[in-house]
Write a protein that holds these residues in place. Structure first.
Motif, PDB file in Angstrom:
ATOM      1  N   GLN A  53       0.831  -1.204   0.000  1.00  0.00           N
ATOM      2  CA  GLN A  53       0.000   0.000   0.000  1.00  0.00           C
ATOM      3  C   GLN A  53       0.870   1.261   0.000  1.00  0.00           C
ATOM      4  O   GLN A  53       0.609   2.214  -0.746  1.00  0.00           O
ATOM      5  N   LYS A  57       1.145   4.259  -2.931  1.00  0.00           N
ATOM      6  CA  LYS A  57       1.014   5.690  -2.645  1.00  0.00           C
ATOM      7  C   LYS A  57       2.225   6.463  -3.171  1.00  0.00           C
ATOM      8  O   LYS A  57       2.087   7.541  -3.758  1.00  0.00           O
ATOM      9  N   TRP A  60       1.981   6.793  -6.868  1.00  0.00           N
ATOM     10  CA  TRP A  60       1.008   7.823  -7.237  1.00  0.00           C
ATOM     11  C   TRP A  60       1.617   9.223  -7.122  1.00  0.00           C
ATOM     12  O   TRP A  60       1.380  10.083  -7.967  1.00  0.00           O
ATOM     13  N   GLU A  61       2.376   9.443  -6.054  1.00  0.00           N
ATOM     14  CA  GLU A  61       3.012  10.754  -5.877  1.00  0.00           C
ATOM     15  C   GLU A  61       3.999  11.038  -7.008  1.00  0.00           C
ATOM     16  O   GLU A  61       4.128  12.175  -7.476  1.00  0.00           O
ATOM     17  N   GLU A  65      -0.820   9.731 -10.885  1.00  0.00           N
ATOM     18  CA  GLU A  65      -1.951   8.959 -11.405  1.00  0.00           C
ATOM     19  C   GLU A  65      -2.874   8.411 -10.321  1.00  0.00           C
ATOM     20  O   GLU A  65      -3.578   7.431 -10.546  1.00  0.00           O
ATOM     21  N   GLN A  66      -2.890   9.064  -9.153  1.00  0.00           N
ATOM     22  CA  GLN A  66      -3.942   8.702  -8.204  1.00  0.00           C
ATOM     23  C   GLN A  66      -5.294   9.146  -8.754  1.00  0.00           C
ATOM     24  O   GLN A  66      -6.329   8.562  -8.449  1.00  0.00           O
ATOM     25  N   SER A  67      -5.253  10.162  -9.602  1.00  0.00           N
ATOM     26  CA  SER A  67      -6.435  10.617 -10.329  1.00  0.00           C
ATOM     27  C   SER A  67      -6.011  10.914 -11.757  1.00  0.00           C
ATOM     28  O   SER A  67      -4.959  11.525 -11.984  1.00  0.00           O
ATOM     29  N   SER A  80     -10.570   8.575  -9.749  1.00  0.00           N
ATOM     30  CA  SER A  80      -9.745   8.948  -8.595  1.00  0.00           C
ATOM     31  C   SER A  80      -9.763   7.799  -7.601  1.00  0.00           C
ATOM     32  O   SER A  80     -10.836   7.296  -7.243  1.00  0.00           O
ATOM     33  N   TRP A  81      -8.569   7.390  -7.161  1.00  0.00           N
ATOM     34  CA  TRP A  81      -8.444   6.225  -6.281  1.00  0.00           C
ATOM     35  C   TRP A  81      -8.184   6.646  -4.838  1.00  0.00           C
ATOM     36  O   TRP A  81      -7.535   7.662  -4.583  1.00  0.00           O
ATOM     37  N   SER A  82      -8.648   5.824  -3.911  1.00  0.00           N
ATOM     38  CA  SER A  82      -8.280   5.971  -2.500  1.00  0.00           C
ATOM     39  C   SER A  82      -8.407   4.613  -1.826  1.00  0.00           C
ATOM     40  O   SER A  82      -9.001   3.681  -2.381  1.00  0.00           O
ATOM     41  N   ASN A 343      -3.676   1.767 -13.411  1.00  0.00           N
ATOM     42  CA  ASN A 343      -3.105   3.008 -13.956  1.00  0.00           C
ATOM     43  C   ASN A 343      -3.817   3.434 -15.241  1.00  0.00           C
ATOM     44  O   ASN A 343      -4.671   2.724 -15.783  1.00  0.00           O
TER      45      ASN A 343
END
Length: 515
Positions: A53, A57, A60-61, A65-67, A80-82, A343
């Motif tokens: 996890q 993260k 993504w940073e 591409e977290q969104s 958008s992922w969480s 992704n």
């Protein structure tokens, strides 16, 4: 859970994805690999999930591409992922934390691994596998059962057993024992390490597969290279033909997962055809990095260009499962596989949110016995249900759902009950799960197994139900329709003898009379 917020045509919707690692180990291998405690700090399975996890993260940073915006079904779509914890388990951990007794630390520990919800685990080629005379791996299977059928591990781990088919009747009996007595939910076979790859088409191997099929247990085969994959594929075909001719009603319960099939075989249509046959799945362990992205594009295009949906009605993503092979492969490999399932490239090249759901967990759920066989305990006692109502919910903001969970938590801390397993319920089909739960609960003073249905009766959470299911009550994975005569009879039966509770203490008192 993985939560997706999807924006399309000016509208937003949220979708939760239940994530399962379909391949990990528990025990101590002869080669030195070890996983004796999933909760072990740093090296345990759960910390491994947390590390995965954290790496996602970080990715993504780095990638942003977290969104992202892509096209799905020809429409411009923002995803958008969480990460969010699975509600029932999380609320149970919160209730245990409030009690400040046993298991009160689970909430704090679990905050670092909210992404991966569950993991399948099975024995290594354990150093202690021959310690019991009944069958090779009896001791290993007992070890897996001790973890996976007891709280709190039962909320996170799905236990499979293991046997050596070359033991003949011993192996067949072990399959029966691991399901009926140990409560394990699948079977692991490893023809290469156990030295029976050259006897893979033997009657002994087929008999073990048929016995597992009788219990609707998925069977996962470990592989070593293309040759073993093709041999397992032919074994599946032979077994399927026998089932067709001798046991046709068992055919839907024949489910084989071929592990490690994609790594090193991208673009190999002979391997692809081995996976894309009825009763067959492939796990993606070992695959990672750009190779994972290339595989998804190539396999999807091959599947669609050759109309492979005609094989048995499944789409391409319904054949493959996310799998880590922990502890043989670590968090870097797992992250570099998972990221290519969520992704922008995955969606830009034709993937859908349903594909992501299938690969990350839904396919694994579909093959488990509880979702394929009628869940009805013929020897169950008729026990009273508890209806939990909170008429003052607008004032105290405490739902009947949470009241029920707090009562269950109290029973756990007092040592009154244990949770052997749980199943999720879905809304009419596999597309979306809800918060209703089917629990197999152990009454600890008698070791009696009691099937327990936990549901919201009203969506506003003001009324919930905890119902032990009697000998005529079947749990249904796709829920109940109140205007269906059969389902009305189900509720009439469980309401016939019931208590009403309006607070936590009364709920606990009602449940204490059952357990």
């Amino acid at each position: 859970m993985l939560t997706a917020v999807i924006e399309q045509d000016g509208k937003k919707q949220m979708d939760n994805i239940f994530v399962i690692d379909a391949h990990s180990h528990l025990g101590q291998d002869v080669d030195g690999a070890t996983m004796m405690n999933p909760l072990a700090p740093g090296s345990g399975t759960f910390d491994f999930w947390g590390n995965v996890q954290g790496k996602i993260k970080a990715e993504w940073e780095k990638s942003g591409e977290q969104s992202f915006t892509t096209n799905i079904n020809g429409k411009r779509t923002t995803i958008s992922w969480s990460f969010n914890p699975y509600p029932f388990t999380d609320n149970l951990y919160i209730a245990l934390e409030k009690l400040k007794q046993s298991h009160s630390d689970l909430k704090e520990k679990s905050k670092f691994y909210t992404f991966i919800d569950q993991g399948v685990c099975f024995p290594f080629q354990d150093v202690f596998r021959d310690k019991q005379p009944e069958a090779l791996y009896r001791a290993s299977n007992i070890n897996v059962s001790r973890f996976t059928t007891r709280f709190p591990f039962s909320m996170k781990l799905i236990g499979y057993g293991r046997c050596d088919p070359m033991e003949g009747e011993k192996a067949v009996n072990e399959v029966r024992y691991m399901r009926e007595v140990l409560g394990l939910r699948g079977l692991k076979l490893h023809p290469r390490s156990e030295g029976w790859i050259d006897n893979i088409y033997s009657e002994s191997a087929i008999n073990v597969l048929i016995e597992a099929t009788k219990y609707s247990m998925p069977v996962i085969f470990d592989t070593r290279g293309k040759g073993s994959i093709l041999k397992i594929g032919r074994l599946i075909e032979q077994t399927r033909n026998i089932l067709k001719s001798k046991h046709p009603t068992l055919l839907p319960h024949f489910k084989v997962i071929i592990a490690h099939f994609a790594q090193g075989n991208i673009g190999d249509h002979e391997v692809y055809n081995t996976i894309v046959q009825p009763n067959t799945y492939g796990d993606l362990s070992m695959l990672h990095g750009e190779g994972a992205g290339n595989f998804f594009m190539d396999f999807r295009n091959w599947f669609k260009n050759n109309n492979k949906i005609n094989v048995d009605g499944r789409d391409w993503s319904e054949y493959v499962l996310f799998a880590s092979d922990y502890p043989y492969f670590g968090d870097v490999h797992a992250e570099k596989l998972m990221i290519y399932i969520i992704n922008r490239q995955f969606f830009d090249t034709g993937g859908t949110l349903q594909d992501t759901k299938n690969i990350l967990g839904l396919n694994q759920i579909r093959v488990l016995p509880e979702y394929n066989l009628p869940q009805i305990k013929k020897d169950a006692k008729r026990l009273p249900s508890t209806i939990i109502s909170n008429p003052n919910m607008d004032q105290n903001k405490f739902s009947a759902y949470n009241t029920a969970i707090e009562a269950l938590a109290k029973l756990i801390t007092m040592g009154t009950i244990d949770i052997k397993s749980f199943c999720m319920q879905f809304n009419e089909n596999w597309n979306q799960f809800n918060e209703n739960i089917f629990l197999n609960v152990i009454k600890k003073n008698t070791n009696e197994e009691i099937p327990l249905y936990f549901t919201k009766l009203l969506e506003d959470n003001s009324i919930s139900l905890l119902a032990p299911l009697g000998p005529d009550n079947e749990w249904k994975k796709f829920g109940y329709k109140y205007f269906n005569p059969e389902d009305r009879a189900f509720f009439a039966s469980i309401f016939k003898q019931s208590y009403l509770a309006t607070d936590i203490n009364k709920t606990f008192e009602c449940l204490a009379q059952v357990f």
